[in-house]
Motif scaffolding. Structure first.
Motif, PDB file in Angstrom:
ATOM      1  N   TYR A 154      52.794 -68.131  21.143  1.00  0.00           N
ATOM      2  CA  TYR A 154      54.020 -68.023  21.925  1.00  0.00           C
ATOM      3  C   TYR A 154      55.152 -68.700  21.149  1.00  0.00           C
ATOM      4  O   TYR A 154      55.024 -69.867  20.763  1.00  0.00           O
ATOM      5  CB  TYR A 154      53.813 -68.698  23.283  1.00  0.00           C
ATOM      6  CG  TYR A 154      55.039 -68.773  24.132  1.00  0.00           C
ATOM      7  CD1 TYR A 154      55.354 -67.731  24.998  1.00  0.00           C
ATOM      8  CD2 TYR A 154      55.879 -69.873  24.085  1.00  0.00           C
ATOM      9  CE1 TYR A 154      56.484 -67.794  25.795  1.00  0.00           C
ATOM     10  CE2 TYR A 154      57.013 -69.941  24.875  1.00  0.00           C
ATOM     11  CZ  TYR A 154      57.313 -68.902  25.726  1.00  0.00           C
ATOM     12  OH  TYR A 154      58.432 -68.961  26.500  1.00  0.00           O
ATOM     13  N   ILE A 155      56.227 -67.993  20.908  1.00  0.00           N
ATOM     14  CA  ILE A 155      57.404 -68.562  20.251  1.00  0.00           C
ATOM     15  C   ILE A 155      58.349 -69.019  21.352  1.00  0.00           C
ATOM     16  O   ILE A 155      58.685 -68.255  22.264  1.00  0.00           O
ATOM     17  CB  ILE A 155      58.098 -67.527  19.344  1.00  0.00           C
ATOM     18  CG1 ILE A 155      57.134 -66.994  18.273  1.00  0.00           C
ATOM     19  CG2 ILE A 155      59.357 -68.116  18.716  1.00  0.00           C
ATOM     20  CD1 ILE A 155      56.582 -68.028  17.319  1.00  0.00           C
ATOM     21  N   ASP A 156      58.742 -70.268  21.284  1.00  0.00           N
ATOM     22  CA  ASP A 156      59.623 -70.833  22.298  1.00  0.00           C
ATOM     23  C   ASP A 156      60.905 -70.004  22.363  1.00  0.00           C
ATOM     24  O   ASP A 156      61.574 -69.793  21.350  1.00  0.00           O
ATOM     25  CB  ASP A 156      59.931 -72.287  21.947  1.00  0.00           C
ATOM     26  CG  ASP A 156      60.551 -73.051  23.090  1.00  0.00           C
ATOM     27  OD1 ASP A 156      61.569 -72.587  23.648  1.00  0.00           O
ATOM     28  OD2 ASP A 156      60.026 -74.131  23.422  1.00  0.00           O
ATOM     29  N   LEU A 157      61.240 -69.551  23.544  1.00  0.00           N
ATOM     30  CA  LEU A 157      62.401 -68.674  23.719  1.00  0.00           C
ATOM     31  C   LEU A 157      63.709 -69.364  23.365  1.00  0.00           C
ATOM     32  O   LEU A 157      64.673 -68.705  22.974  1.00  0.00           O
ATOM     33  CB  LEU A 157      62.429 -68.128  25.141  1.00  0.00           C
ATOM     34  CG  LEU A 157      61.202 -67.285  25.507  1.00  0.00           C
ATOM     35  CD1 LEU A 157      61.241 -66.887  26.976  1.00  0.00           C
ATOM     36  CD2 LEU A 157      61.086 -66.067  24.620  1.00  0.00           C
ATOM     37  N   ARG A 158      63.734 -70.677  23.439  1.00  0.00           N
ATOM     38  CA  ARG A 158      64.945 -71.401  23.030  1.00  0.00           C
ATOM     39  C   ARG A 158      65.216 -71.200  21.541  1.00  0.00           C
ATOM     40  O   ARG A 158      66.372 -71.082  21.125  1.00  0.00           O
ATOM     41  CB  ARG A 158      64.818 -72.884  23.358  1.00  0.00           C
ATOM     42  CG  ARG A 158      64.700 -73.167  24.859  1.00  0.00           C
ATOM     43  CD  ARG A 158      64.387 -74.618  25.142  1.00  0.00           C
ATOM     44  NE  ARG A 158      63.100 -74.977  24.534  1.00  0.00           N
ATOM     45  CZ  ARG A 158      62.639 -76.217  24.441  1.00  0.00           C
ATOM     46  NH1 ARG A 158      63.346 -77.236  24.893  1.00  0.00           N
ATOM     47  NH2 ARG A 158      61.465 -76.455  23.882  1.00  0.00           N
ATOM     48  N   THR A 159      64.166 -71.143  20.742  1.00  0.00           N
ATOM     49  CA  THR A 159      64.338 -70.897  19.308  1.00  0.00           C
ATOM     50  C   THR A 159      64.908 -69.501  19.079  1.00  0.00           C
ATOM     51  O   THR A 159      65.825 -69.324  18.272  1.00  0.00           O
ATOM     52  CB  THR A 159      63.004 -71.076  18.560  1.00  0.00           C
ATOM     53  OG1 THR A 159      62.553 -72.418  18.741  1.00  0.00           O
ATOM     54  CG2 THR A 159      63.149 -70.795  17.071  1.00  0.00           C
ATOM     55  N   LEU A 160      64.392 -68.512  19.787  1.00  0.00           N
ATOM     56  CA  LEU A 160      64.937 -67.154  19.672  1.00  0.00           C
ATOM     57  C   LEU A 160      66.409 -67.115  20.046  1.00  0.00           C
ATOM     58  O   LEU A 160      67.213 -66.453  19.384  1.00  0.00           O
ATOM     59  CB  LEU A 160      64.162 -66.181  20.556  1.00  0.00           C
ATOM     60  CG  LEU A 160      62.718 -65.903  20.184  1.00  0.00           C
ATOM     61  CD1 LEU A 160      62.098 -64.947  21.192  1.00  0.00           C
ATOM     62  CD2 LEU A 160      62.614 -65.354  18.780  1.00  0.00           C
ATOM     63  N   ASP A 161      66.764 -67.838  21.107  1.00  0.00           N
ATOM     64  CA  ASP A 161      68.158 -67.852  21.548  1.00  0.00           C
ATOM     65  C   ASP A 161      69.071 -68.476  20.496  1.00  0.00           C
ATOM     66  O   ASP A 161      70.183 -67.991  20.258  1.00  0.00           O
ATOM     67  CB  ASP A 161      68.292 -68.599  22.874  1.00  0.00           C
ATOM     68  CG  ASP A 161      67.669 -67.846  24.042  1.00  0.00           C
ATOM     69  OD1 ASP A 161      67.443 -66.625  23.925  1.00  0.00           O
ATOM     70  OD2 ASP A 161      67.402 -68.492  25.071  1.00  0.00           O
ATOM     71  N   ILE A 162      68.615 -69.543  19.848  1.00  0.00           N
ATOM     72  CA  ILE A 162      69.409 -70.165  18.787  1.00  0.00           C
ATOM     73  C   ILE A 162      69.571 -69.191  17.619  1.00  0.00           C
ATOM     74  O   ILE A 162      70.670 -69.023  17.077  1.00  0.00           O
ATOM     75  CB  ILE A 162      68.760 -71.480  18.306  1.00  0.00           C
ATOM     76  CG1 ILE A 162      68.748 -72.512  19.441  1.00  0.00           C
ATOM     77  CG2 ILE A 162      69.489 -72.028  17.078  1.00  0.00           C
ATOM     78  CD1 ILE A 162      67.822 -73.694  19.200  1.00  0.00           C
ATOM     79  N   MET A 163      68.476 -68.528  17.256  1.00  0.00           N
ATOM     80  CA  MET A 163      68.531 -67.555  16.162  1.00  0.00           C
ATOM     81  C   MET A 163      69.518 -66.432  16.475  1.00  0.00           C
ATOM     82  O   MET A 163      70.327 -66.045  15.621  1.00  0.00           O
ATOM     83  CB  MET A 163      67.138 -66.977  15.911  1.00  0.00           C
ATOM     84  CG  MET A 163      66.148 -67.960  15.336  1.00  0.00           C
ATOM     85  SD  MET A 163      64.419 -67.371  15.407  1.00  0.00           S
ATOM     86  CE  MET A 163      64.536 -65.798  14.558  1.00  0.00           C
ATOM     87  N   ALA A 164      69.451 -65.902  17.687  1.00  0.00           N
ATOM     88  CA  ALA A 164      70.336 -64.796  18.076  1.00  0.00           C
ATOM     89  C   ALA A 164      71.795 -65.244  18.103  1.00  0.00           C
ATOM     90  O   ALA A 164      72.680 -64.532  17.624  1.00  0.00           O
ATOM     91  CB  ALA A 164      69.915 -64.244  19.439  1.00  0.00           C
ATOM     92  N   ALA A 165      72.057 -66.418  18.658  1.00  0.00           N
ATOM     93  CA  ALA A 165      73.430 -66.918  18.737  1.00  0.00           C
ATOM     94  C   ALA A 165      74.002 -67.160  17.347  1.00  0.00           C
ATOM     95  O   ALA A 165      75.136 -66.770  17.052  1.00  0.00           O
ATOM     96  CB  ALA A 165      73.481 -68.195  19.573  1.00  0.00           C
ATOM     97  N   ALA A 166      73.219 -67.788  16.471  1.00  0.00           N
ATOM     98  CA  ALA A 166      73.693 -68.060  15.108  1.00  0.00           C
ATOM     99  C   ALA A 166      73.951 -66.750  14.360  1.00  0.00           C
ATOM    100  O   ALA A 166      74.948 -66.622  13.643  1.00  0.00           O
ATOM    101  CB  ALA A 166      72.678 -68.926  14.358  1.00  0.00           C
ATOM    102  N   HIS A 167      73.089 -65.775  14.549  1.00  0.00           N
ATOM    103  CA  HIS A 167      73.272 -64.479  13.890  1.00  0.00           C
ATOM    104  C   HIS A 167      74.574 -63.824  14.342  1.00  0.00           C
ATOM    105  O   HIS A 167      75.333 -63.290  13.526  1.00  0.00           O
ATOM    106  CB  HIS A 167      72.067 -63.578  14.197  1.00  0.00           C
ATOM    107  CG  HIS A 167      71.933 -62.415  13.273  1.00  0.00           C
ATOM    108  ND1 HIS A 167      72.349 -61.153  13.617  1.00  0.00           N
ATOM    109  CD2 HIS A 167      71.431 -62.314  12.018  1.00  0.00           C
ATOM    110  CE1 HIS A 167      72.105 -60.321  12.606  1.00  0.00           C
ATOM    111  NE2 HIS A 167      71.543 -61.001  11.635  1.00  0.00           N
ATOM    112  N   ASN A 168      74.859 -63.895  15.630  1.00  0.00           N
ATOM    113  CA  ASN A 168      76.124 -63.350  16.142  1.00  0.00           C
ATOM    114  C   ASN A 168      77.316 -64.094  15.571  1.00  0.00           C
ATOM    115  O   ASN A 168      78.331 -63.478  15.240  1.00  0.00           O
ATOM    116  CB  ASN A 168      76.159 -63.401  17.666  1.00  0.00           C
ATOM    117  CG  ASN A 168      75.450 -62.232  18.298  1.00  0.00           C
ATOM    118  OD1 ASN A 168      75.231 -61.213  17.670  1.00  0.00           O
ATOM    119  ND2 ASN A 168      75.072 -62.388  19.552  1.00  0.00           N
ATOM    120  N   LEU A 169      77.214 -65.408  15.473  1.00  0.00           N
ATOM    121  CA  LEU A 169      78.318 -66.191  14.923  1.00  0.00           C
ATOM    122  C   LEU A 169      78.608 -65.824  13.474  1.00  0.00           C
ATOM    123  O   LEU A 169      79.748 -65.902  13.026  1.00  0.00           O
ATOM    124  CB  LEU A 169      78.007 -67.689  15.021  1.00  0.00           C
ATOM    125  CG  LEU A 169      78.032 -68.274  16.429  1.00  0.00           C
ATOM    126  CD1 LEU A 169      77.497 -69.694  16.421  1.00  0.00           C
ATOM    127  CD2 LEU A 169      79.436 -68.232  17.002  1.00  0.00           C
TER     128      LEU A 169
END
Length: 187
Positions: free
Chosen positions: A86-101
C-alpha cells in the motif's frame, strides 16, 4: 433484465485520462491543492526498470478511486522482488501537487517507490545514503526524476507543498519525496 447504464468512477477515469487539461496551481496555493482544492488528482509515471507506464486519475471530487489506487500500488512495487505494498495516499498527493506546480506534461521517472526490507538492506550495503528505516519500506516515499526540470526545480515544487520530506540528490539527478515530517536535505 438489464440495468440502465450509469457513469461509474472507472468510466470517468477513462474519459478524463484522454482529455484532462488542468491549470497548474501556483506555489502559494500548493497546500490548498493538498487539502482538496483540486477537483481531480492525477499521477503520470514510467519505470525505466520495468518499461511500464501509468497515467492515472486517482482522485475525483474528494474521493479516491479504489481501482486506480490499486494500479498505482502495483506500479510502485519493489521491482526487484515484485512485492506490492500500500502506498500512502499522502505521498501520491504530494507527487501530484508538485507535478502540477512544475507545469509539465512529462511523466515522472519512478526510480524507487516501495522497497522491501531485503531490497533496502541490499541498497544500504552499497550506499551510505540509504536509511536503515527508510520510509520507502512503509510505502511512504518515492524517488523521482524529470528530464525537463532540474533537481532544484523539483525540490522547490515539492517543498512548496509543505507536506513531507524532500531530499535533493543532485549528483544522482533525483528528488526524494515522502509524507513523513516536513523537512529538507541534500544539495
Amino acid at each position: 433484465m438489464t440495468k440502465p447504464s450509469s457513469l461509474t468512477r472507472r468510466g470517468l477515469l477513462g474519459a478524463f485520462a484522454a482529455t484532462l487539461v488542468t491549470a497548474a496551481p501556483t506555489y502559494s496555493n500548493a497546500a490548498g491543492f493538498l487539502r482538496g482544492g483540486g477537483d481531480i488528482r492525477r499521477v503520470k509515471m514510467y519505470s525505466g526498470r520495468t518499461g511500464e507506464r501509468i497515467d492515472m486519475i486517482y482522485w475525483i471530487e474528494g474521493e479516491y478511486i479504489k481501482d486506480a489506487v490499486a494500479e498505482i500500488h502495483h506500479f510502485m512495487r519493489d521491482w526487484r522482488t515484485n512485492d506490492v505494498k500500500y502506498i500512502d495516499l499522502r505521498t501520491l498527493d504530494i507527487m501530484a501537487a508538485a507535478h502540477n506546480l512544475l507545469d509539465v506534461n512529462e511523466p515522472y521517472m519512478l526510480l524507487s517507490g516501495y522497497r522491501s526490507p531485503k531490497t533496502n538492506a541490499m541498497l544500504r550495503s552499497r550506499s551510505s545514503g540509504v536509511a536503515k528505516n527508510s520510509l520507502h519500506m512503509k510505502g511512504q516515499a518515492a524517488d523521482l526524476r524529470l528530464s525537463s526540470r532540474s533537481v532544484g526545480q523539483m525540490a522547490r515544487a515539492a517543498t512548496a507543498c509543505h507536506a513531507g520530506g524532500v531530499g535533493r540528490y543532485s549528483k544522482s539527478d533525483f528528488v526524494h519525496v515522502d509524507c513523513g515530517p516536513v523537512r529538507t536535505w541534500g544539495s
